[in-house]
Motif scaffolding. Structure first.
Motif, PDB file in Angstrom:
ATOM      1  N   GLY A  92       0.673  -1.199  -0.156  1.00 37.60           N
ATOM      2  CA  GLY A  92      -0.099  -0.252   0.058  1.00 37.60           C
ATOM      3  C   GLY A  92       0.997   1.338   0.090  1.00 37.60           C
ATOM      4  N   VAL A  93       0.770   2.200  -0.934  1.00 39.78           N
ATOM      5  CA  VAL A  93       1.472   3.296  -1.205  1.00 39.78           C
ATOM      6  C   VAL A  93       0.473   4.511  -0.566  1.00 39.78           C
ATOM      7  CG1 VAL A  93       2.617   5.076  -2.545  1.00 39.78           C
ATOM      8  CG2 VAL A  93       2.865   2.483  -2.921  1.00 39.78           C
ATOM      9  N   HIS A  94       0.863   5.142   0.326  1.00 37.75           N
ATOM     10  CA  HIS A  94       0.284   6.409   1.009  1.00 37.75           C
ATOM     11  C   HIS A  94       1.191   7.442   0.588  1.00 37.75           C
ATOM     12  CE1 HIS A  94      -2.074   3.845   4.277  1.00 37.75           C
ATOM     13  NE2 HIS A  94      -1.598   3.276   3.361  1.00 37.75           N
ATOM     14  N   THR A 152      -1.781  -0.569  -4.224  1.00 36.80           N
ATOM     15  CA  THR A 152      -2.930   0.114  -3.699  1.00 36.80           C
ATOM     16  C   THR A 152      -2.511   1.502  -3.429  1.00 36.80           C
ATOM     17  OG1 THR A 152      -3.054  -0.478  -1.323  1.00 36.80           O
ATOM     18  CG2 THR A 152      -4.226  -1.707  -3.215  1.00 36.80           C
ATOM     19  N   PHE A 153      -3.217   2.431  -3.423  1.00 29.50           N
ATOM     20  CA  PHE A 153      -2.866   3.863  -3.160  1.00 29.50           C
ATOM     21  C   PHE A 153      -3.900   4.627  -2.213  1.00 29.50           C
ATOM     22  CE2 PHE A 153      -0.727   2.989  -6.945  1.00 29.50           C
ATOM     23  CZ  PHE A 153       0.496   3.483  -6.750  1.00 29.50           C
ATOM     24  N   TYR A 154      -3.333   5.358  -1.294  1.00 30.72           N
ATOM     25  CA  TYR A 154      -4.188   6.471  -0.502  1.00 30.72           C
ATOM     26  C   TYR A 154      -3.359   7.666  -0.698  1.00 30.72           C
ATOM     27  CZ  TYR A 154      -6.771   3.083   2.384  1.00 30.72           C
ATOM     28  OH  TYR A 154      -7.465   1.938   2.546  1.00 30.72           O
ATOM     29  N   ILE A 155      -4.027   8.640  -1.210  1.00 29.91           N
ATOM     30  CA  ILE A 155      -3.577   9.972  -1.479  1.00 29.91           C
ATOM     31  C   ILE A 155      -3.920  10.886  -0.527  1.00 29.91           C
ATOM     32  CG2 ILE A 155      -3.397  11.849  -3.190  1.00 29.91           C
ATOM     33  CD1 ILE A 155      -4.529   9.155  -5.204  1.00 29.91           C
ATOM     34  N   GLU A 156      -3.191  11.491   0.020  1.00 34.80           N
ATOM     35  CA  GLU A 156      -3.272  12.499   1.617  1.00 34.80           C
ATOM     36  C   GLU A 156      -2.741  13.828   1.345  1.00 34.80           C
ATOM     37  OE1 GLU A 156      -5.083  10.517   3.185  1.00 34.80           O
ATOM     38  OE2 GLU A 156      -4.210   8.501   3.553  1.00 34.80           O
ATOM     39  N   GLY A 157      -3.919  14.817   1.720  1.00 35.55           N
ATOM     40  CA  GLY A 157      -3.294  16.063   1.891  1.00 35.55           C
ATOM     41  C   GLY A 157      -3.036  16.949   0.864  1.00 35.55           C
TER      42      GLY A 157
END
Length: 533
Positions: A131-133, A336-341
């Motif tokens: 998982g890539v944040h 998988t990705f989370y894109i934050e801020g």
């Protein structure tokens, strides 16, 4: 209770005409419109309200522990039509963004679920990956780096599950500066840990978590429910209890009585008898489990400020490019990705992305709540999409993720990072599906697991497992196991449930003085994890 009699902020019932989720495009023939018996049972040992991941696994654990029970599950719409069947297809513990004991609990959930899928070869497209944040805010990235450093210093076993990737100069091995990188990674794997290779070259930095998965959540739940129904076929004389699924049967209310001498079908003598009210009749039972998540306050008005329905939105998008030669591979984003801020709004963006297997290559992209009216807080109707959020999801992805057809190469071993071509600011992608789903946002950000006391509208025999604040997949399964253990006192099978999750009088009192969900969420969805500490 009719919808026009709701308290301010109270949830209504699930609507009859929800948006079409990508995950529902291949419904189970056995579950669609399923009613195990033509008539609603009048008596049961246990009634479970809700057929998502919590309800289905609670039934699974109940029948494991007590196969003699008659369990009835009632669902307002089709099976798994709520948040589980409408989410983003992720299962990933929050290793660095949770307190260490909660991170451990979520990791155990992940490991249990992964093992179950493997043991039974569950056809739910489970794909274990990393998982890539990706963080686009310097302020937020600084906070998460300090959180990872704390794990490295105090909880090295947990820290081994994450790595920090920065956009600084490469080291002598040609890698970006890394923190907390597991020593067991091969050199080639370490070379992949650059922002460029992770497809987020313009991020401020990234956290990589090694325990992550994408899956088809509806098919996971469908397998569990179909397996439960199959036990009826092997139990013709009814000696081992039963599992009865009643879809399209909304629960409109609960009432409690204490008549002496009345026994449940298994012969036990309850101290309370609950009546579950539906448009098709009533069910009497000694035990009710509400696996109702965002819709909890409809049946428990006292939970109106504690579990707040919040609408999220997701699109299934076609990739921007297709191979020019049929034999060439399609887009494969690998992680998988989370894109934050945002650069000037640290807690504002919280988007998420998975890809279906490369043969179809659909991009499942969700988020954009900051563009929704009121950020979707207090919305329990999933019958429509928000045009502003649709516009955002279609056009935003290409500005934060490199969607070029071929995987970007690792940086060559030079001491200066490679220059990047700017990504387009807007890259409209075609949606094949757009849908909304209703999450249950908890006032203190933790699920509510346990018996509901009389002060909150409950009493002996009423149980709750709900309020995951958009993070149910790595929490729900063992939370369901925990509440089942509480119901039947299986000390040997007790789950090490985080104390923050336990539904107690003390927690109810403490929650009363906390900021309202709408106020916390207005500060940004990640505020409670980092900014609110």
């Amino acid at each position: 209770m009719s919808q026009d009699q709701l308290l301010k902020g109270q949830s209504g019932l699930p609507v009859d005409n929800p948006t079409k989720s990508y995950w529902h495009k291949e419904p189970s023939a056995k579950l669609l419109g399923h009613r195990t018996t033509k008539e609603l049972p009048r008596v049961a040992d246990v009634v479970i309200v809700g057929s998502g991941i919590t309800g289905s696994f609670a039934a699974h654990f109940l029948k494991e522990q007590r196969p003699d029970l008659d369990v009835v599950m009632v669902e307002a719409r089709e099976a798994c039509s709520g948040a589980t069947g409408r989410n983003g297809g992720h299962c990933q513990p929050a290793i660095y963004a949770s307190e260490p004991h909660i991170a451990s609990f979520e990791l155990r959930n992940f490991i249990y679920l992964k093992g179950l899928v493997e043991e039974f070869s569950i056809p739910c497209d489970w794909h274990t990956t990393s998982g890539v944040h990706a963080f686009y805010s310097p302020v937020l990235f600084k906070l998460v780096r300090s959180s990872v450093q704390y794990l490295i210093d105090e909880y090295p076993d947990l820290a081994a599950n994450v790595a920090v990737v920065t956009k600084g100069k490469q080291n002598e091995d040609g890698n970006s500066d890394l923190e907390g990188t597991p020593a067991y990674l091969l050199e080639g794997e370490r070379r992949e840990l650059t922002l460029d290779a992770l497809r987020v070259p313009h991020a401020e930095g990234a956290i990589v978590q090694w325990n992550a998965a994408s899956l088809w959540p509806y098919k996971l739940v469908a397998f569990v429910l179909e397996r439960l129904l199959a036990t009826n076929d092997n139990n013709e004389d009814g000696a081992s209890g039963s599992f009865n699924l009643q879809t399209n049967t909304p629960v409109t209310g609960l009432s409690r009585a204490e008549p002496p001498g009345l026994s449940s079908p298994s012969g036990s003598k309850p101290t309370s008898i609950w009546t579950v009210h539906t448009p098709r009749g009533t069910i009497s039972t000694s035990q009710v489990l509400l696996a109702t998540n965002a819709y909890t306050s409809h049946l428990l008005p006292q939970f109106t400020p504690l579990i707040v329905p919040t609408q999220g939105q997701i699109s299934a998008l076609e990739p921007p490019e297709k191979p020019t030669v049929p034999t060439d591979p399609p887009l494969d984003i690998k992680h998988t990705f989370y894109i934050e801020g945002e650069p000037d709004q640290p807690f504002e963006r919280d988007d998420y992305l998975v890809q279906r297997p490369p043969a179809s290559a659909s991009l499942i992209y969700g988020g954009g709540r900051r563009h929704a009216k009121g950020r979707g807080v207090g919305v329990w109707d999933d019958s429509a999409v928000d045009p502003a959020v649709s516009w955002y999801l279609r056009g935003e992805l290409g500005s934060v993720i490199d969607l070029s057809l071929h995987h970007p190469p690792s940086q060559s071993p030079t001491k200066e990072p490679k220059k990047h071509k700017p990504l387009p600011k807007k890259q409209d992608l075609h949606p094949t599906h757009e849908w909304t789903g209703i999450m249950g946002y908890s006032k203190d950000s933790h699920p509510w697991v346990g018996g509901v006391p009389s002060s909150a509208g409950g009493g002996d025999g009423l149980w709750l497992c709900a309020g995951y604040t958009g993070h149910g997949m790595p929490n729900a399964v063992l939370s369901a196991k925990a509440v089942v253990d509480m119901m039947y006192g299986d000390e040997d099978g007790e789950v090490d449930l985080p104390p923050e999750y336990e539904l107690t009088e003390d927690r109810l009192a403490r929650s009363g003085v906390l900021d309202e969900v709408v106020d916390v969420d207005a500060r940004g969805s990640l505020y409670a994890d980092f900014g609110g500490r």
